[in-house]
Design a protein around this motif. Structure first.
Motif, PDB file in Angstrom:
ATOM      1  N   PHE A  17       0.832  -1.204   0.000  1.00 16.96           N
ATOM      2  CA  PHE A  17       0.000   0.000   0.000  1.00 16.96           C
ATOM      3  C   PHE A  17       0.867   1.255   0.000  1.00 16.96           C
ATOM      4  CE2 PHE A  17      -1.869   3.449   2.496  1.00 16.96           C
ATOM      5  CZ  PHE A  17      -2.988   3.739   1.739  1.00 16.96           C
ATOM      6  N   PHE A  18       1.833   1.305   0.902  1.00 15.91           N
ATOM      7  CA  PHE A  18       2.668   2.505   0.993  1.00 15.91           C
ATOM      8  C   PHE A  18       3.566   2.653  -0.233  1.00 15.91           C
ATOM      9  CE2 PHE A  18       1.707   2.041   5.578  1.00 15.91           C
ATOM     10  CZ  PHE A  18       1.132   3.290   5.772  1.00 15.91           C
ATOM     11  N   ARG A  19       3.989   1.531  -0.813  1.00 19.14           N
ATOM     12  CA  ARG A  19       4.771   1.616  -2.042  1.00 19.14           C
ATOM     13  C   ARG A  19       3.920   2.178  -3.173  1.00 19.14           C
ATOM     14  NH1 ARG A  19       9.574   2.629  -4.342  1.00 19.14           N
ATOM     15  NH2 ARG A  19       9.282   2.283  -6.562  1.00 19.14           N
ATOM     16  N   SER A  20       2.677   1.739  -3.268  1.00 20.06           N
ATOM     17  CA  SER A  20       1.773   2.256  -4.297  1.00 20.06           C
ATOM     18  C   SER A  20       1.537   3.750  -4.105  1.00 20.06           C
ATOM     19  CB  SER A  20       0.441   1.509  -4.260  1.00 20.06           C
ATOM     20  OG  SER A  20      -0.470   2.055  -5.186  1.00 20.06           O
ATOM     21  N   GLU A  21       1.326   4.170  -2.855  1.00 16.87           N
ATOM     22  CA  GLU A  21       1.117   5.593  -2.591  1.00 16.87           C
ATOM     23  C   GLU A  21       2.343   6.406  -2.984  1.00 16.87           C
ATOM     24  OE1 GLU A  21      -1.856   7.124  -1.461  1.00 16.87           O
ATOM     25  OE2 GLU A  21      -2.408   5.145  -2.229  1.00 16.87           O
ATOM     26  N   HIS A 221      -2.265   2.476 -18.770  1.00 19.64           N
ATOM     27  CA  HIS A 221      -1.679   2.825 -17.466  1.00 19.64           C
ATOM     28  C   HIS A 221      -0.503   1.919 -17.094  1.00 19.64           C
ATOM     29  CE1 HIS A 221      -5.713   4.798 -16.028  1.00 19.64           C
ATOM     30  NE2 HIS A 221      -5.352   5.178 -17.242  1.00 19.64           N
ATOM     31  N   GLY A 222       0.209   1.443 -18.099  1.00 20.47           N
ATOM     32  CA  GLY A 222       1.361   0.579 -17.845  1.00 20.47           C
ATOM     33  C   GLY A 222       1.006  -0.807 -17.370  1.00 20.47           C
ATOM     34  N   GLY A 223      -0.303  -1.095 -17.278  1.00 19.00           N
ATOM     35  CA  GLY A 223      -0.721  -2.397 -16.763  1.00 19.00           C
ATOM     36  C   GLY A 223      -1.041  -2.372 -15.284  1.00 19.00           C
ATOM     37  N   THR A 224      -0.990  -1.183 -14.652  1.00 15.55           N
ATOM     38  CA  THR A 224      -1.361  -0.971 -13.249  1.00 15.55           C
ATOM     39  C   THR A 224      -0.327  -1.551 -12.287  1.00 15.55           C
ATOM     40  OG1 THR A 224      -3.696  -1.022 -13.862  1.00 15.55           O
ATOM     41  CG2 THR A 224      -3.188  -1.194 -11.513  1.00 15.55           C
ATOM     42  N   ILE A 225      -0.088  -2.838 -12.370  1.00 11.52           N
ATOM     43  CA  ILE A 225       0.956  -3.523 -11.600  1.00 11.52           C
ATOM     44  C   ILE A 225       1.867  -4.207 -12.614  1.00 11.52           C
ATOM     45  CG2 ILE A 225       1.454  -5.358  -9.945  1.00 11.52           C
ATOM     46  CD1 ILE A 225      -1.380  -4.891  -8.803  1.00 11.52           C
ATOM     47  N   GLY A 261       1.478   6.726 -18.594  1.00  9.87           N
ATOM     48  CA  GLY A 261       0.561   7.716 -18.044  1.00  9.87           C
ATOM     49  C   GLY A 261       1.057   8.294 -16.742  1.00  9.87           C
ATOM     50  N   LEU A 262       0.277   9.245 -16.210  1.00 13.92           N
ATOM     51  CA  LEU A 262       0.670   9.958 -14.997  1.00 13.92           C
ATOM     52  C   LEU A 262      -0.302   9.783 -13.837  1.00 13.92           C
ATOM     53  CD1 LEU A 262       1.911  13.191 -16.767  1.00 13.92           C
ATOM     54  CD2 LEU A 262       3.288  11.814 -15.198  1.00 13.92           C
ATOM     55  N   GLY A 263      -1.543   9.453 -14.116  1.00 14.28           N
ATOM     56  CA  GLY A 263      -2.530   9.357 -13.052  1.00 14.28           C
ATOM     57  C   GLY A 263      -3.201   7.995 -13.006  1.00 14.28           C
ATOM     58  N   THR A 264      -4.198   7.914 -12.156  1.00  9.48           N
ATOM     59  CA  THR A 264      -5.028   6.708 -12.026  1.00  9.48           C
ATOM     60  C   THR A 264      -6.477   7.177 -11.895  1.00  9.48           C
ATOM     61  OG1 THR A 264      -4.878   6.709  -9.609  1.00  9.48           O
ATOM     62  CG2 THR A 264      -3.203   5.455 -10.808  1.00  9.48           C
ATOM     63  N   HIS A 265      -7.408   6.233 -11.917  1.00  8.47           N
ATOM     64  CA  HIS A 265      -8.784   6.602 -11.568  1.00  8.47           C
ATOM     65  C   HIS A 265      -9.467   5.441 -10.855  1.00  8.47           C
ATOM     66  CE1 HIS A 265     -10.506   4.786 -15.358  1.00  8.47           C
ATOM     67  NE2 HIS A 265      -9.346   5.157 -15.845  1.00  8.47           N
ATOM     68  N   SER A 266     -10.270   4.650 -11.505  1.00 13.00           N
ATOM     69  CA  SER A 266     -11.083   3.639 -10.822  1.00 13.00           C
ATOM     70  C   SER A 266     -10.222   2.630 -10.053  1.00 13.00           C
ATOM     71  CB  SER A 266     -11.976   2.917 -11.825  1.00 13.00           C
ATOM     72  OG  SER A 266     -12.821   3.828 -12.485  1.00 13.00           O
ATOM     73  N   ILE A 267      -9.157   2.142 -10.681  1.00 14.68           N
ATOM     74  CA  ILE A 267      -8.227   1.234 -10.010  1.00 14.68           C
ATOM     75  C   ILE A 267      -7.046   2.091  -9.572  1.00 14.68           C
ATOM     76  CG2 ILE A 267      -6.856  -0.868 -10.220  1.00 14.68           C
ATOM     77  CD1 ILE A 267      -8.720  -1.705 -12.500  1.00 14.68           C
ATOM     78  N   ASN A 268      -7.098   2.550  -8.340  1.00 12.16           N
ATOM     79  CA  ASN A 268      -6.186   3.588  -7.854  1.00 12.16           C
ATOM     80  C   ASN A 268      -4.907   2.965  -7.287  1.00 12.16           C
ATOM     81  OD1 ASN A 268      -5.371   6.183  -7.331  1.00 12.16           O
ATOM     82  ND2 ASN A 268      -6.418   6.289  -5.355  1.00 12.16           N
ATOM     83  N   ILE A 269      -4.192   2.233  -8.154  1.00  8.21           N
ATOM     84  CA  ILE A 269      -2.992   1.499  -7.725  1.00  8.21           C
ATOM     85  C   ILE A 269      -1.898   1.688  -8.765  1.00  8.21           C
ATOM     86  CG2 ILE A 269      -2.041  -0.804  -7.208  1.00  8.21           C
ATOM     87  CD1 ILE A 269      -4.875  -1.712  -6.534  1.00  8.21           C
ATOM     88  N   ARG A 270      -0.669   1.765  -8.296  1.00  8.70           N
ATOM     89  CA  ARG A 270       0.513   1.626  -9.154  1.00  8.70           C
ATOM     90  C   ARG A 270       1.575   0.868  -8.365  1.00  8.70           C
ATOM     91  NH1 ARG A 270       1.643   4.402 -13.921  1.00  8.70           N
ATOM     92  NH2 ARG A 270       0.029   5.869 -14.575  1.00  8.70           N
ATOM     93  N   LEU A 271       2.066  -0.224  -8.963  1.00 10.53           N
ATOM     94  CA  LEU A 271       3.146  -0.981  -8.348  1.00 10.53           C
ATOM     95  C   LEU A 271       4.171  -1.339  -9.412  1.00 10.53           C
ATOM     96  CD1 LEU A 271       1.308  -3.372  -5.844  1.00 10.53           C
ATOM     97  CD2 LEU A 271       2.919  -1.550  -5.273  1.00 10.53           C
ATOM     98  N   ASN A 272       5.425  -0.963  -9.161  1.00 11.92           N
ATOM     99  CA  ASN A 272       6.493  -1.135 -10.148  1.00 11.92           C
ATOM    100  C   ASN A 272       6.096  -0.486 -11.469  1.00 11.92           C
ATOM    101  OD1 ASN A 272       9.060  -2.007 -10.924  1.00 11.92           O
ATOM    102  ND2 ASN A 272       8.276  -3.919 -11.788  1.00 11.92           N
TER     103      ASN A 272
END
Length: 287
Positions: A17-21, A221-225, A261-272
């Motif tokens: 969670f904190f890594r995604s944030e 979105h890069g695939g989110t994760i 991309g730079l942001g997120t929306h419905s799936i508010n996650i980014r990992l790696n």
């Protein structure tokens, strides 16, 4: 034993969670260099996509400064500056556009969120007109089914119908009909270097057949994760492990670059999957 396992899982979950944030709030600047015999003098372009109202620092100060430091000849926007579910709050996109136009000429091609504002006016009112009106007032060049010269290259942008963005679990996206891009953009001048901004990377084959030397896309979105060796896990259309979620691709003598991309929306996650400003360096082909 079970308590230790539960504690371990909780710690791992908290760490992710904190890594995604952290990732959501720290962008990276990455450069891609492409050479072509159609290019005779070096050109430096910045490409951003899928901002989705995200601001890095107050009024996007950090993002704008990062782009300014690259000293671009032009700035390309690949769509989805906002989250359409924001129901008309366009202040963040307006601030970003105003800041970008103070750096270099800006060229804006629309994504599925802008097209939703356009097609669902009964929900969003005059949001689309406000967006386009503000952009035009600032001097932003709107690439709405339009091809324009920019020095020795041509820049094009195409508005894709919502059917091209259907969720895979609900209904398969449509195939692009033959002649679709020609109908919207006319025939490409094969003697000039053609850059096509098309929000979805699913149509690379159609883009290069039209005549795009370089296709610029986003949307995924890069695939989110992102996982080592496997790449992006999931796209906004619920496709899994699609190979072209992010990166540079070359086929039949033509390139496609897909921004994370730079942001997120419905799936508010980014990992790696750090948010990305992409710097495109076009150079003459060495002999």
């Amino acid at each position: 034993m079970r308590g230790a396992l539960a504690a371990g899982l909780a710690a791992a979950g908290a760490g992710l969670f904190f890594r995604s944030e952290y990732e959501k709030n720290h962008f990276t600047v990455e450069e891609v260099c492409i050479s072509s015999p159609k290019i005779h003098s070096e050109k430096r372009l910045v490409f951003i996509t899928d901002v989705h109202d995200k601001e890095f620092g107050k009024e996007n100060r950090l993002l704008l400064e990062g782009i300014r430091q690259e000293k671009p000849d032009g700035i390309l926007i690949g769509g989805d500056l906002m989250v359409s579910k924001g129901m008309g709050n366009l202040e963040a996109p307006f601030r970003l556009l105003e800041g970008l136009t103070k750096i270099a000429p800006v060229f804006y091609s629309l994504g599925n969120h802008e097209m939703r504002l356009y097609r669902e006016r009964e929900i969003y009112g005059n949001c689309y007109e406000r967006l386009v009106g503000k952009a035009s007032k600032l001097g932003v060049v709107m690439l709405k089914d339009r091809r324009i010269p920019f020095g020795e290259i041509d820049l094009s942008g195409v508005d894709l119908h919502p059917a091209f963005y259907r969720k895979l679990l609900l209904e398969r996206p449509v195939r692009m009909p033959k002649g679709y891009l020609e109908k919207k953009l006319g025939h490409a001048d094969r003697k000039r270097f053609q850059i096509l901004l098309i929000h979805s990377p699913m149509y690379f084959a159609e883009s290069r057949n039209w005549g795009a030397d370089l296709t610029m896309a986003g949307h995924f979105h890069g695939g989110t994760i992102r996982l080592p060796f496997l790449g992006g896990v999931m796209t906004p259309q619920y496709q899994f492990f699609v190979p072209w979620c992010s990166g540079s691709f070359f086929k039949d003598g033509k390139w496609m670059i897909v921004g994370r991309g730079l942001g997120t929306h419905s799936i508010n996650i980014r990992l790696n999957d750090l948010p990305q400003v992409l710097v495109l360096k076009l150079i003459p082909e060495s002999i």
